[in-house]
Design an enzyme around this catalytic site. Structure first.
Site, PDB file in Angstrom:
ATOM      1  N   CYS A  60       0.811  -1.232   0.000  1.00 15.78           N
ATOM      2  CA  CYS A  60       0.000   0.000   0.000  1.00 15.78           C
ATOM      3  C   CYS A  60       0.834   1.267   0.000  1.00 15.78           C
ATOM      4  CB  CYS A  60      -0.961  -0.015   1.179  1.00 15.78           C
ATOM      5  SG  CYS A  60      -1.865  -1.539   1.264  1.00 15.78           S
ATOM      6  N   HIS A  82      -3.240   6.897   1.804  1.00 15.44           N
ATOM      7  CA  HIS A  82      -3.714   5.575   1.390  1.00 15.44           C
ATOM      8  C   HIS A  82      -5.056   5.311   2.070  1.00 15.44           C
ATOM      9  CE1 HIS A  82      -4.268   1.403   0.840  1.00 15.44           C
ATOM     10  NE2 HIS A  82      -3.889   1.051   2.055  1.00 15.44           N
ATOM     11  N   ASN A 107     -10.184  -0.716   0.537  1.00 16.90           N
ATOM     12  CA  ASN A 107      -8.730  -0.561   0.438  1.00 16.90           C
ATOM     13  C   ASN A 107      -8.252  -1.213  -0.861  1.00 16.90           C
ATOM     14  OD1 ASN A 107      -5.974  -0.985   0.627  1.00 16.90           O
ATOM     15  ND2 ASN A 107      -6.005  -1.551   2.793  1.00 16.90           N
TER      16      ASN A 107
HETATM   17  N1  ACO Z   1     -17.688  -8.246  11.831  1.00 18.51           N
HETATM   18  C1  ACO Z   1     -18.033  -8.408  13.144  1.00 18.51           C
HETATM   19  N2  ACO Z   1     -17.151  -8.645  14.118  1.00 18.51           N
HETATM   20  C2  ACO Z   1     -15.857  -8.718  13.758  1.00 18.51           C
HETATM   21  C3  ACO Z   1     -15.425  -8.567  12.430  1.00 18.51           C
HETATM   22  C4  ACO Z   1     -16.399  -8.327  11.451  1.00 18.51           C
HETATM   23  N3  ACO Z   1     -16.086  -8.163  10.155  1.00 18.51           N
HETATM   24  N4  ACO Z   1     -14.090  -8.672  12.395  1.00 18.51           N
HETATM   25  C5  ACO Z   1     -13.665  -8.897  13.652  1.00 18.51           C
HETATM   26  N5  ACO Z   1     -14.746  -8.927  14.475  1.00 18.51           N
HETATM   27  C6  ACO Z   1     -14.779  -9.143  15.915  1.00 18.51           C
HETATM   28  C7  ACO Z   1     -13.565  -9.878  16.422  1.00 18.51           C
HETATM   29  O1  ACO Z   1     -13.737 -11.272  16.319  1.00 18.51           O
HETATM   30  C8  ACO Z   1     -13.517  -9.415  17.843  1.00 18.51           C
HETATM   31  O2  ACO Z   1     -14.465 -10.146  18.592  1.00 18.51           O
HETATM   32  P1  ACO Z   1     -14.110 -10.624  20.101  1.00 18.51           P
HETATM   33  O3  ACO Z   1     -13.897  -9.334  20.856  1.00 18.51           O
HETATM   34  O4  ACO Z   1     -15.325 -11.398  20.489  1.00 18.51           O
HETATM   35  O5  ACO Z   1     -12.864 -11.425  19.976  1.00 18.51           O
HETATM   36  C9  ACO Z   1     -14.013  -7.968  17.783  1.00 18.51           C
HETATM   37  O6  ACO Z   1     -14.750  -7.862  16.561  1.00 18.51           O
HETATM   38  C10 ACO Z   1     -12.904  -6.962  17.787  1.00 18.51           C
HETATM   39  O7  ACO Z   1     -11.901  -7.393  16.858  1.00 18.51           O
HETATM   40  P2  ACO Z   1     -10.697  -6.478  16.478  1.00 18.51           P
HETATM   41  O8  ACO Z   1      -9.833  -7.205  15.487  1.00 18.51           O
HETATM   42  O9  ACO Z   1     -10.049  -5.955  17.717  1.00 18.51           O
HETATM   43  O10 ACO Z   1     -11.472  -5.281  15.761  1.00 18.51           O
HETATM   44  P3  ACO Z   1     -10.927  -3.878  15.397  1.00 18.51           P
HETATM   45  O11 ACO Z   1     -11.702  -2.828  16.049  1.00 18.51           O
HETATM   46  O12 ACO Z   1      -9.425  -3.821  15.524  1.00 18.51           O
HETATM   47  O13 ACO Z   1     -11.294  -3.798  13.855  1.00 18.51           O
HETATM   48  C11 ACO Z   1     -10.172  -3.994  11.788  1.00 18.51           C
HETATM   49  C12 ACO Z   1     -10.744  -4.749  12.960  1.00 18.51           C
HETATM   50  C13 ACO Z   1     -11.283  -3.241  11.093  1.00 18.51           C
HETATM   51  C14 ACO Z   1      -9.544  -4.990  10.819  1.00 18.51           C
HETATM   52  C15 ACO Z   1      -9.100  -3.000  12.322  1.00 18.51           C
HETATM   53  O14 ACO Z   1      -8.191  -3.665  13.165  1.00 18.51           O
HETATM   54  C16 ACO Z   1      -8.347  -2.328  11.221  1.00 18.51           C
HETATM   55  O15 ACO Z   1      -8.911  -1.597  10.429  1.00 18.51           O
HETATM   56  N6  ACO Z   1      -7.014  -2.548  11.166  1.00 18.51           N
HETATM   57  C17 ACO Z   1      -6.198  -1.964  10.149  1.00 18.51           C
HETATM   58  C18 ACO Z   1      -6.340  -2.813   8.962  1.00 18.51           C
HETATM   59  C19 ACO Z   1      -5.835  -2.153   7.738  1.00 18.51           C
HETATM   60  O16 ACO Z   1      -6.116  -0.996   7.482  1.00 18.51           O
HETATM   61  N7  ACO Z   1      -5.104  -2.930   6.987  1.00 18.51           N
HETATM   62  C20 ACO Z   1      -4.611  -2.546   5.778  1.00 18.51           C
HETATM   63  C21 ACO Z   1      -3.517  -1.519   5.911  1.00 18.51           C
HETATM   64  S1  ACO Z   1      -2.109  -1.944   5.052  1.00 18.51           S
HETATM   65  C22 ACO Z   1      -2.639  -2.234   3.602  1.00 18.51           C
HETATM   66  O17 ACO Z   1      -3.410  -1.453   3.140  1.00 18.51           O
HETATM   67  C23 ACO Z   1      -2.298  -3.463   2.871  1.00 18.51           C
END
Ligand code: ACO
Length: 328
Positions: free
Chosen positions: A111, A253, A283
């Site tokens: 990215c 990004h 993304n």
């Molecule tokens: N729907 C519902 N619940 C979900 C989902 C979903 N799609 N995904 C995860 N959960 C649940 C998890 O299982 C967890 O449940 P638990 O508490 O019972 O264990 C809870 O939601 C919280 O999970 P987290 O992983 O802590 O959720 P978070 O708030 O961190 O959101 C996310 C997840 C959206 C992926 C976030 O971490 C994020 O955006 N990270 C950055 C990712 C990113 O931008 N990557 C790309 C950048 S680099 C590139 O572009 C290649």
């Protein structure tokens, strides 16, 4: 001597999947996805490929720059999702566009790829090696997405964006780029090279399924992004002796709305300066910055003389920021 962007183009597939469509595949909801990411829908390839989208975005950028393909002397494609291993996507684009005078190669920095490709174009131009460079970011991330993993499949989409960068006599801005290979496990997608007929490695089918698709530690990537991007922006401004109030746009990004909001807050800048289109495309990795740049160019938001910061971050880990002055 430096380079200026004199044309932009983009292409996104017409087929879309909204959050309700994703909720039919995994246990999630429109509300959860919008709240945690800002994404509403994403465009997904049907007949398109990384090459075909790159060609269309490149063609549109050339039209916008009022240049013909044979004037281009370098084609640089940033991608992590090429159709094939060889030939490279840039050579395929050369063939389709008839850019017979171009040297062509691909670049892989996930990215951050478009920012690094743009910097590479500027470096070649500044060194006097090339004059007219077609820089493209094109991704078919749906091919690398694990559609059974709700932690990742909600995030990604497909598309391509391009810019024509032309030699000019303006001021050169020094870019900032960084990498942290030691933290690379946070976001990975394993190679296609395990099928070595000589070593006869036996790889369990179910393991292969996952290894060949993207795997991410979402929290780790989130923490990395909100810390490293503001630092890179501060660093690039400092290096070039530019004050924040001179910057009209921060084009980041497009990974997650919360990341963009957090970066704006940490920089003490208005969110109005951070345009977003991730709600529409998700993304799209190295395509996200040039798609947004093209939309802003075509809608007349970018005005001559405006200073813009581009900032990318992603797998590797890699991150970086560049300053450009809009010239169109
Ligand atoms: N729907 C519902 N619940 C979900 C989902 C979903 N799609 N995904 C995860 N959960 C649940 C998890 O299982 C967890 O449940 P638990 O508490 O019972 O264990 C809870 O939601 C919280 O999970 P987290 O992983 O802590 O959720 P978070 O708030 O961190 O959101 C996310 C997840 C959206 C992926 C976030 O971490 C994020 O955006 N990270 C950055 C990712 C990113 O931008 N990557 C790309 C950048 S680099 C590139 O572009 C290649």
């Amino acid at each position: 001597m430096t380079g200026k962007i004199c044309g932009t183009g983009s292409y996104t597939p017409s087929f879309t999947m909204d959050n309700h469509d994703i909720a039919k595949l995994v246990d999630t909801s429109d509300e959860w996805i919008q709240e945690r990411t800002g994404v509403i829908r994403r465009h997904i390839i049907q007949e398109e490929t990384t090459v075909s989208m790159a060609c269309e975005a490149g063609r549109r950028a050339l039209e916008n720059a009022k240049m013909s393909a044979d004037e281009i002397d370098l084609i640089l494609v940033s991608t992590i999702s090429s159709n094939v291993v060889i030939p490279c996507t840039a050579c395929e684009v050369q063939k389709e566009l008839g850019a017979v005078n171009a040297t062509c190669f691909d670049l892989s920095a996930a990215c951050t790829g478009f920012v690094i490709a743009y910097n590479t174009a500027l470096s070649y131009i500044t060194a006097g090696i090339y004059k007219n460079v077609l820089v493209i970011g094109s991704e078919s991330l749906s091919n690398l997405t694990n559609w059974k993993d709700r932690g990742t499949c909600i995030l990604f989409g497909d598309g391509a964006g391009a810019a024509v960068v032309k030699a000019c006599d303006q001021k050169t801005y020094i870019p900032v780029t960084h990498s942290d290979g030691a933290s690379g496990e946070a976001l990975k997608c394993s190679s296609r090279y395990d099928r070595n007929g000589l070593t006869k490695k036996v790889i369990p089918e179910e393991w292969m399924d996952n290894r060949y698709l993207m795997q991410m530690d979402g929290r780790a990537v989130f923490k990395f992004a909100v810390k490293s991007v503001p630092q890179a922006v501060e660093e690039v401004l400092d290096k070039n002796q530019i004050q924040k109030d001179e910057i009209v746009w921060y084009i980041l990004h497009q990974a997650n709305r919360r990341i963009v909001e957090s970066v704006a807050k940490r920089l003490g800048e208005s969110i109005e300066k951070f345009p977003m289109n991730l709600q529409e495309y998700g993304n799209t990795s190295s395509a996200s910055i040039p798609i947004l740049l093209d939309e802003m160019n075509r809608s007349g938001k970018l005005k001559k003389g405006q200073k813009i910061v581009l900032a990318g971050f992603g797998a590797g880990l890699t991150w970086g920021a560049s300053i450009l002055e809009w010239c169109l």
